[in-house]
Design a protein around this motif. Structure first.
Motif, PDB file in Angstrom:
ATOM      1  N   SER A 104       0.824  -1.220   0.000  1.00 18.81           N
ATOM      2  CA  SER A 104       0.000   0.000   0.000  1.00 18.81           C
ATOM      3  C   SER A 104       0.854   1.265   0.000  1.00 18.81           C
ATOM      4  O   SER A 104       0.600   2.203  -0.773  1.00 18.81           O
ATOM      5  CB  SER A 104      -0.913   0.016   1.232  1.00 18.81           C
ATOM      6  OG  SER A 104      -1.744  -1.105   1.241  1.00 18.81           O
ATOM      7  N   PHE A 105       1.873   1.311   0.863  1.00 20.84           N
ATOM      8  CA  PHE A 105       2.713   2.510   0.936  1.00 20.84           C
ATOM      9  C   PHE A 105       3.491   2.698  -0.366  1.00 20.84           C
ATOM     10  O   PHE A 105       3.614   3.825  -0.869  1.00 20.84           O
ATOM     11  CB  PHE A 105       3.673   2.427   2.125  1.00 20.84           C
ATOM     12  CG  PHE A 105       4.699   3.528   2.148  1.00 20.84           C
ATOM     13  CD1 PHE A 105       4.313   4.837   2.384  1.00 20.84           C
ATOM     14  CD2 PHE A 105       6.044   3.260   1.916  1.00 20.84           C
ATOM     15  CE1 PHE A 105       5.259   5.875   2.389  1.00 20.84           C
ATOM     16  CE2 PHE A 105       6.983   4.284   1.921  1.00 20.84           C
ATOM     17  CZ  PHE A 105       6.594   5.592   2.153  1.00 20.84           C
ATOM     18  N   GLU A 106       4.001   1.588  -0.921  1.00 22.57           N
ATOM     19  CA  GLU A 106       4.796   1.683  -2.153  1.00 22.57           C
ATOM     20  C   GLU A 106       3.928   2.154  -3.327  1.00 22.57           C
ATOM     21  O   GLU A 106       4.405   2.885  -4.200  1.00 22.57           O
ATOM     22  CB  GLU A 106       5.450   0.330  -2.469  1.00 22.57           C
ATOM     23  CG  GLU A 106       6.591  -0.050  -1.530  1.00 22.57           C
ATOM     24  CD  GLU A 106       6.142  -0.486  -0.138  1.00 22.57           C
ATOM     25  OE1 GLU A 106       4.935  -0.717   0.060  1.00 22.57           O
ATOM     26  OE2 GLU A 106       7.000  -0.587   0.758  1.00 22.57           O
ATOM     27  N   ALA A 107       2.663   1.727  -3.340  1.00 20.06           N
ATOM     28  CA  ALA A 107       1.740   2.189  -4.386  1.00 20.06           C
ATOM     29  C   ALA A 107       1.546   3.703  -4.262  1.00 20.06           C
ATOM     30  O   ALA A 107       1.519   4.420  -5.271  1.00 20.06           O
ATOM     31  CB  ALA A 107       0.404   1.470  -4.253  1.00 20.06           C
ATOM     32  N   ALA A 108       1.450   4.177  -3.025  1.00 23.61           N
ATOM     33  CA  ALA A 108       1.315   5.621  -2.794  1.00 23.61           C
ATOM     34  C   ALA A 108       2.579   6.354  -3.252  1.00 23.61           C
ATOM     35  O   ALA A 108       2.505   7.422  -3.875  1.00 23.61           O
ATOM     36  CB  ALA A 108       1.046   5.887  -1.313  1.00 23.61           C
ATOM     37  N   LEU A 109       3.735   5.757  -2.964  1.00 19.21           N
ATOM     38  CA  LEU A 109       5.009   6.364  -3.394  1.00 19.21           C
ATOM     39  C   LEU A 109       5.074   6.488  -4.915  1.00 19.21           C
ATOM     40  O   LEU A 109       5.476   7.522  -5.460  1.00 19.21           O
ATOM     41  CB  LEU A 109       6.184   5.481  -2.953  1.00 19.21           C
ATOM     42  CG  LEU A 109       6.860   5.714  -1.616  1.00 19.21           C
ATOM     43  CD1 LEU A 109       8.025   4.753  -1.449  1.00 19.21           C
ATOM     44  CD2 LEU A 109       7.333   7.159  -1.444  1.00 19.21           C
ATOM     45  N   LEU A 110       4.678   5.388  -5.601  1.00 19.13           N
ATOM     46  CA  LEU A 110       4.705   5.382  -7.069  1.00 19.13           C
ATOM     47  C   LEU A 110       3.802   6.474  -7.635  1.00 19.13           C
ATOM     48  O   LEU A 110       4.184   7.184  -8.570  1.00 19.13           O
ATOM     49  CB  LEU A 110       4.229   4.022  -7.597  1.00 19.13           C
ATOM     50  CG  LEU A 110       5.300   2.952  -7.767  1.00 19.13           C
ATOM     51  CD1 LEU A 110       4.645   1.607  -8.073  1.00 19.13           C
ATOM     52  CD2 LEU A 110       6.281   3.316  -8.883  1.00 19.13           C
ATOM     53  N   ASP A 111       2.619   6.619  -7.049  1.00 21.78           N
ATOM     54  CA  ASP A 111       1.690   7.652  -7.506  1.00 21.78           C
ATOM     55  C   ASP A 111       2.302   9.043  -7.278  1.00 21.78           C
ATOM     56  O   ASP A 111       2.209   9.922  -8.140  1.00 21.78           O
ATOM     57  CB  ASP A 111       0.353   7.518  -6.768  1.00 21.78           C
ATOM     58  CG  ASP A 111      -0.754   8.331  -7.428  1.00 21.78           C
ATOM     59  OD1 ASP A 111      -0.560   8.758  -8.583  1.00 21.78           O
ATOM     60  OD2 ASP A 111      -1.798   8.541  -6.800  1.00 21.78           O
ATOM     61  N   GLY A 112       2.946   9.202  -6.123  1.00 21.46           N
ATOM     62  CA  GLY A 112       3.593  10.487  -5.821  1.00 21.46           C
ATOM     63  C   GLY A 112       4.671  10.816  -6.852  1.00 21.46           C
ATOM     64  O   GLY A 112       4.765  11.956  -7.327  1.00 21.46           O
ATOM     65  N   MET A 113       5.464   9.803  -7.214  1.00 20.67           N
ATOM     66  CA  MET A 113       6.516  10.025  -8.212  1.00 20.67           C
ATOM     67  C   MET A 113       5.911  10.401  -9.570  1.00 20.67           C
ATOM     68  O   MET A 113       6.401  11.299 -10.253  1.00 20.67           O
ATOM     69  CB  MET A 113       7.371   8.763  -8.367  1.00 20.67           C
ATOM     70  CG  MET A 113       8.253   8.478  -7.165  1.00 20.67           C
ATOM     71  SD  MET A 113       9.264   7.010  -7.395  1.00 20.67           S
ATOM     72  CE  MET A 113      10.649   7.682  -8.328  1.00 20.67           C
ATOM     73  N   LEU A 114       4.815   9.712  -9.940  1.00 21.77           N
ATOM     74  CA  LEU A 114       4.155  10.017 -11.220  1.00 21.77           C
ATOM     75  C   LEU A 114       3.640  11.454 -11.234  1.00 21.77           C
ATOM     76  O   LEU A 114       3.797  12.174 -12.217  1.00 21.77           O
ATOM     77  CB  LEU A 114       2.993   9.046 -11.466  1.00 21.77           C
ATOM     78  CG  LEU A 114       3.381   7.621 -11.860  1.00 21.77           C
ATOM     79  CD1 LEU A 114       2.182   6.700 -11.756  1.00 21.77           C
ATOM     80  CD2 LEU A 114       3.951   7.589 -13.271  1.00 21.77           C
ATOM     81  N   LEU A 115       3.035  11.870 -10.125  1.00 22.66           N
ATOM     82  CA  LEU A 115       2.503  13.240 -10.049  1.00 22.66           C
ATOM     83  C   LEU A 115       3.624  14.275 -10.152  1.00 22.66           C
ATOM     84  O   LEU A 115       3.462  15.323 -10.783  1.00 22.66           O
ATOM     85  CB  LEU A 115       1.740  13.450  -8.729  1.00 22.66           C
ATOM     86  CG  LEU A 115       0.363  12.797  -8.626  1.00 22.66           C
ATOM     87  CD1 LEU A 115      -0.196  12.975  -7.231  1.00 22.66           C
ATOM     88  CD2 LEU A 115      -0.597  13.395  -9.636  1.00 22.66           C
ATOM     89  N   LEU A 116       4.757  13.971  -9.517  1.00 28.86           N
ATOM     90  CA  LEU A 116       5.875  14.923  -9.555  1.00 28.86           C
ATOM     91  C   LEU A 116       6.543  14.942 -10.929  1.00 28.86           C
ATOM     92  O   LEU A 116       7.234  15.896 -11.271  1.00 28.86           O
ATOM     93  CB  LEU A 116       6.895  14.596  -8.459  1.00 28.86           C
ATOM     94  CG  LEU A 116       6.400  14.850  -7.030  1.00 28.86           C
ATOM     95  CD1 LEU A 116       7.355  14.275  -6.005  1.00 28.86           C
ATOM     96  CD2 LEU A 116       6.203  16.346  -6.770  1.00 28.86           C
ATOM     97  N   ASN A 117       6.325  13.900 -11.706  1.00 26.12           N
ATOM     98  CA  ASN A 117       6.832  13.879 -13.075  1.00 26.12           C
ATOM     99  C   ASN A 117       5.921  14.668 -14.013  1.00 26.12           C
ATOM    100  O   ASN A 117       6.215  14.840 -15.175  1.00 26.12           O
ATOM    101  CB  ASN A 117       7.001  12.445 -13.577  1.00 26.12           C
ATOM    102  CG  ASN A 117       8.369  11.878 -13.212  1.00 26.12           C
ATOM    103  OD1 ASN A 117       9.262  11.787 -14.041  1.00 26.12           O
ATOM    104  ND2 ASN A 117       8.557  11.541 -11.945  1.00 26.12           N
TER     105      ASN A 117
END
Lengths: 85, 337
Positions: free
Chosen positions: B144-157
């Motif tokens: 769950s946390f890693e999925a949130a991290l991935l989404d955060g990285m996508l948004l910052l991209n």
């Protein structure tokens, strides 16, 4: 009547999670909503369920609640006159 | 995907990490029911009585950790709020469902039902900081946390500047008692909220750089070695470039995954563990992420985090690997900045 008012104060504090309050902090004539305890519409629903569950009183007209939930004093009088359990 | 920067991290855990960060601490000991609650924080300092009276443990932990981490990053707000949680607001879910059973499906009250959804924490964070931006919650078990991290990285991209990412889970009362009868491990079950602000650009106060995240549901032990090697290769790194590997060792039968990479891949790397300090919960890997940022930022950790005797003079690149019950594997790569 005094025992019922004490019971109501305990139940209100417990059911509504009023963590910082004790029964000594709630006066019989304090307004439950608005400037008094500051309860809101979700609390009103909790109180309606409490009336039904603990005292067998079904409130069908929402406008009734406005008067009944005015204070612990008014609520206790209403319960005494209308309770079925 | 471009790497991103971590500007701040805050941890509420079984240790007093909220006030003191990670320091020399005792390992968690089994209690009677092998559960350890989060270290008690004076939530009243951060939440008004009106705001907190309907909040269960997880919501309080999440909102307070989020507010503090945003403040620590020197920001007023963020462009997005993303949380990960395994069990969500299980305390209120239990309360509501038990009321359904106990009262024979009558006399149902709204409060615990309203607060029982998994996205309550993200929603309450948004309300508390008056944020109307992107708001998302991921419920993917131990990923769950890693999925949130991935989404955060996508948004910052894309075009976002700063995002809030966190993992939060609470113990609850009933479910975990039944769960621990089926699934057992050496470390206690626990709870916590670990939140971070991530940014597209490096700032003076950036504490680490997040290079990459990868999750996979299932893998066998032999293929895990190949998977890690190819993950590192994708990021132009070799095994020897990893200064420390942080493992989600919890003492269950599936620790064989960790033993495999400890004995066959990272023999000359500092091997670290953290669940002996945080306990086990679905977003315990977010505590591991906090440990990684602390290591990169301060270059030291408590002695009971060290699994082997290999020490490096300079910890620059760190790999986190976690799995739960042999499933929901994750690799997270961080470097100092």
């Amino acid at each position: 009547m005094e025992a019922l008012k004490k019971e109501l104060k305990e139940n209100i504090i417990e059911v509504l999670n009023l963590e910082d309050l004790t029964i000594e902090d709630v006066n019989d004539d304090d307004a439950l909503f608005g400037d008094g305890l500051g309860l809101d519409s979700i609390d009103a629903l909790e109180l309606i369920v409490m009336l039904d569950k603990d005292y067998g009183i079904k409130l069908t007209d929402p406008s009734e609640g406005r008067e009944i939930f005015k204070s612990v004093e008014v609520l206790a009088t209403y319960i005494t006159e209308n309770r079925t359990k | 995907m471009n790497s991103v920067y971590i500007h701040s991290g805050v941890s509420i855990s079984a240790q007093n990490t909220f006030e003191e960060g990670i320091k020399e601490v005792e390992e968690l000991k089994f209690t009677e029911n092998s559960q350890v609650k989060a270290f008690k924080i004076n939530y009243k300092e951060f939440l008004s009585p009106i705001a907190s009276r309907r909040m269960a443990t997880g919501v309080k932990m999440g909102v307070v950790a989020a507010k503090k981490v945003i403040q620590k990053a020197g920001e007023d707000t963020v462009d997005a709020i993303i949380t990960g949680t395994g069990l969500g607001c299980v305390e209120d879910s239990e309360k509501f469902l038990n009321a359904v059973i106990d009262n024979d499906e009558q006399f149902l009250t709204p409060t615990s039902f309203i607060q029982s959804t998994h996205n309550t924490v993200a929603a309450q964070i948004a309300l508390s900081i008056k944020n109307k931006g992107y708001n998302m919650t991921y419920v993917n078990g131990a990923n769950s946390f890693e999925a949130a991290l991935l989404d955060g990285m996508l948004l910052l991209n894309e075009e976002n500047e700063t995002v809030l990412v966190g993992g939060v889970d609470e113990l609850g009362k009933r479910f975990i008692n039944d769960y621990e009868k089926i699934y057992q491990q050496d470390v206690s079950f626990s709870e916590g909220a670990n939140f971070f602000t991530l940014g597209a650009r490096k700032k003076e106060n950036s504490i680490a750089q997040l290079l990459n995240v990868e999750v996979f549901q299932e893998i066998d032990e032999d293929n895990l070695l190949k998977k890690i090697a190819s993950f590192l290769e994708e990021n132009s790194l070799k095994v020897s470039d990893i200064d420390a590997v942080i493992l989600g060792i919890n003492g269950d039968a599936y620790d064989s995954y960790y033993q495999k990479i400890q004995s066959e891949l990272f023999t000359d790397t500092t091997q670290l563990k953290y669940k002996n300090l945080s306990g086990e919960f679905f977003t315990a890997s977010a505590f591991g992420f906090y440990v990684a940022t602390e290591l990169l930022n301060k270059q030291e950790l408590p002695t009971n985090c060290f699994f082997n005797s290999v020490k490096k003079e300079d910890y620059k690149t760190v790999l986190l690997y976690n799995q739960y019950l042999g499933k929901q594997h994750s690799l997270v790569l961080l470097t100092s900045c």
